[in-house]
Design a protein around this motif. Structure first.
Motif, PDB file in Angstrom:
ATOM      1  N   LEU A 255      15.419  25.591 -10.298  1.00 20.87           N
ATOM      2  CA  LEU A 255      14.129  24.924 -10.090  1.00 20.87           C
ATOM      3  C   LEU A 255      13.890  23.851 -11.143  1.00 20.87           C
ATOM      4  CD1 LEU A 255      11.889  27.962  -9.131  1.00 20.87           C
ATOM      5  CD2 LEU A 255      12.580  26.086  -7.642  1.00 20.87           C
ATOM      6  N   ALA A 256      14.141  24.200 -12.411  1.00 22.39           N
ATOM      7  CA  ALA A 256      13.895  23.249 -13.495  1.00 22.39           C
ATOM      8  C   ALA A 256      14.803  22.028 -13.387  1.00 22.39           C
ATOM      9  CB  ALA A 256      14.093  23.939 -14.841  1.00 22.39           C
ATOM     10  N   ALA A 257      16.084  22.247 -13.150  1.00 22.25           N
ATOM     11  CA  ALA A 257      17.016  21.127 -13.095  1.00 22.25           C
ATOM     12  C   ALA A 257      16.839  20.300 -11.826  1.00 22.25           C
ATOM     13  CB  ALA A 257      18.453  21.648 -13.183  1.00 22.25           C
ATOM     14  N   THR A 258      16.562  20.944 -10.707  1.00 24.23           N
ATOM     15  CA  THR A 258      16.401  20.211  -9.453  1.00 24.23           C
ATOM     16  C   THR A 258      15.189  19.297  -9.512  1.00 24.23           C
ATOM     17  OG1 THR A 258      17.475  21.943  -8.171  1.00 24.23           O
ATOM     18  CG2 THR A 258      16.045  20.434  -6.971  1.00 24.23           C
ATOM     19  N   TYR A 259      14.047  19.870  -9.825  1.00 20.79           N
ATOM     20  CA  TYR A 259      12.837  19.062  -9.829  1.00 20.79           C
ATOM     21  C   TYR A 259      12.736  18.176 -11.066  1.00 20.79           C
ATOM     22  CZ  TYR A 259      11.634  21.729  -5.767  1.00 20.79           C
ATOM     23  OH  TYR A 259      11.658  22.292  -4.522  1.00 20.79           O
ATOM     24  N   GLY A 260      13.287  18.613 -12.182  1.00 18.82           N
ATOM     25  CA  GLY A 260      13.315  17.782 -13.381  1.00 18.82           C
ATOM     26  C   GLY A 260      14.209  16.561 -13.199  1.00 18.82           C
ATOM     27  N   GLY A 261      15.385  16.771 -12.623  1.00 19.88           N
ATOM     28  CA  GLY A 261      16.302  15.658 -12.371  1.00 19.88           C
ATOM     29  C   GLY A 261      15.758  14.672 -11.364  1.00 19.88           C
ATOM     30  N   GLN A 262      15.079  15.165 -10.358  1.00 22.24           N
ATOM     31  CA  GLN A 262      14.469  14.280  -9.369  1.00 22.24           C
ATOM     32  C   GLN A 262      13.292  13.523  -9.975  1.00 22.24           C
ATOM     33  OE1 GLN A 262      13.524  16.579  -5.890  1.00 22.24           O
ATOM     34  NE2 GLN A 262      15.655  17.097  -5.504  1.00 22.24           N
ATOM     35  N   ALA A 263      12.512  14.179 -10.816  1.00 19.35           N
ATOM     36  CA  ALA A 263      11.369  13.516 -11.445  1.00 19.35           C
ATOM     37  C   ALA A 263      11.824  12.421 -12.410  1.00 19.35           C
ATOM     38  CB  ALA A 263      10.508  14.529 -12.182  1.00 19.35           C
ATOM     39  N   LEU A 264      12.954  12.643 -13.082  1.00 22.04           N
ATOM     40  CA  LEU A 264      13.492  11.647 -14.001  1.00 22.04           C
ATOM     41  C   LEU A 264      14.272  10.556 -13.281  1.00 22.04           C
ATOM     42  CD1 LEU A 264      14.714  13.978 -16.893  1.00 22.04           C
ATOM     43  CD2 LEU A 264      12.731  12.467 -16.894  1.00 22.04           C
ATOM     44  N   GLY A 265      14.519  10.721 -11.987  1.00 24.11           N
ATOM     45  CA  GLY A 265      15.243   9.724 -11.213  1.00 24.11           C
ATOM     46  C   GLY A 265      16.748   9.781 -11.406  1.00 24.11           C
ATOM     47  N   ILE A 266      17.269  10.907 -11.900  1.00 29.60           N
ATOM     48  CA  ILE A 266      18.707  11.045 -12.112  1.00 29.60           C
ATOM     49  C   ILE A 266      19.441  11.154 -10.785  1.00 29.60           C
ATOM     50  CG2 ILE A 266      20.496  12.486 -13.150  1.00 29.60           C
ATOM     51  CD1 ILE A 266      18.421  13.261 -15.282  1.00 29.60           C
ATOM     52  N   TYR A 267      18.872  11.870  -9.837  1.00 27.27           N
ATOM     53  CA  TYR A 267      19.443  12.009  -8.505  1.00 27.27           C
ATOM     54  C   TYR A 267      18.332  12.232  -7.499  1.00 27.27           C
ATOM     55  CZ  TYR A 267      19.182  16.821 -10.203  1.00 27.27           C
ATOM     56  OH  TYR A 267      18.761  17.991 -10.755  1.00 27.27           O
ATOM     57  N   GLN A 268      18.690  12.106  -6.237  1.00 29.78           N
ATOM     58  CA  GLN A 268      17.737  12.285  -5.143  1.00 29.78           C
ATOM     59  C   GLN A 268      17.930  13.667  -4.522  1.00 29.78           C
ATOM     60  OE1 GLN A 268      15.401   9.993  -4.512  1.00 29.78           O
ATOM     61  NE2 GLN A 268      16.269   8.823  -6.201  1.00 29.78           N
ATOM     62  N   ALA A 269      16.973  14.068  -3.719  1.00 29.76           N
ATOM     63  CA  ALA A 269      17.055  15.368  -3.044  1.00 29.76           C
ATOM     64  C   ALA A 269      18.249  15.392  -2.106  1.00 29.76           C
ATOM     65  CB  ALA A 269      15.774  15.634  -2.264  1.00 29.76           C
ATOM     66  N   GLY A 270      19.002  16.478  -2.121  1.00 32.66           N
ATOM     67  CA  GLY A 270      20.133  16.653  -1.216  1.00 32.66           C
ATOM     68  C   GLY A 270      21.455  16.135  -1.749  1.00 32.66           C
ATOM     69  N   GLU A 271      21.494  15.538  -2.923  1.00 32.18           N
ATOM     70  CA  GLU A 271      22.741  15.040  -3.484  1.00 32.18           C
ATOM     71  C   GLU A 271      23.508  16.175  -4.152  1.00 32.18           C
ATOM     72  OE1 GLU A 271      22.180  11.756  -6.099  1.00 32.18           O
ATOM     73  OE2 GLU A 271      21.335  10.491  -4.538  1.00 32.18           O
ATOM     74  N   GLY A 272      24.822  16.025  -4.227  1.00 33.87           N
ATOM     75  CA  GLY A 272      25.660  17.025  -4.871  1.00 33.87           C
ATOM     76  C   GLY A 272      25.376  17.163  -6.353  1.00 33.87           C
ATOM     77  N   ALA A 273      24.887  16.102  -6.971  1.00 29.60           N
ATOM     78  CA  ALA A 273      24.546  16.165  -8.395  1.00 29.60           C
ATOM     79  C   ALA A 273      23.432  17.167  -8.641  1.00 29.60           C
ATOM     80  CB  ALA A 273      24.138  14.782  -8.899  1.00 29.60           C
ATOM     81  N   GLY A 274      22.585  17.403  -7.652  1.00 30.88           N
ATOM     82  CA  GLY A 274      21.521  18.388  -7.790  1.00 30.88           C
ATOM     83  C   GLY A 274      22.072  19.784  -7.975  1.00 30.88           C
ATOM     84  N   PHE A 275      23.153  20.109  -7.261  1.00 26.90           N
ATOM     85  CA  PHE A 275      23.779  21.418  -7.407  1.00 26.90           C
ATOM     86  C   PHE A 275      24.388  21.553  -8.792  1.00 26.90           C
ATOM     87  CE2 PHE A 275      27.300  24.404  -7.039  1.00 26.90           C
ATOM     88  CZ  PHE A 275      26.652  25.493  -6.486  1.00 26.90           C
TER      89      PHE A 275
END
Length: 81
Positions: A41-61
């Motif tokens: 939860l922290a990395a998924t939503y934190g990374g999306q909030a920082l603009g590192i990756y978008q929802a559904g990208e492999g980087a999210g995993f």
């Protein structure tokens, strides 16, 4: 991906993080899964909030996996003291 999908990924990520993190942990599988969900939860939503990756990208995993390993390490340090 919604919150349910993130939690399901967190279950998998928690188990993977447990196998990837070196050392002998005395915590049970439930705590490992909960920390995996938290890291996911922290990395998924934190990374999306920082603009590192978008929802559904492999980087999210991968971000969720790193987040879970970090939480496992922090938990181990806190538990040791």
């Amino acid at each position: 991906m919604g919150i349910i999908g993130t939690i399901l990924i967190g279950l998998i990520v928690g188990l993977l993080a447990r196998f990837l993190k070196p050392g002998d942990d005395s915590m049970g599988w439930i705590m490992t899964i909960l920390l995996g969900i938290g890291g996911s939860l922290a990395a998924t939503y934190g990374g999306q909030a920082l603009g590192i990756y978008q929802a559904g990208e492999g980087a999210g995993f991968l971000g969720a996996l790193v987040g879970a390993v970090v939480l496992l390490v922090i938990y181990g340090l806190i538990k040791r003291n």
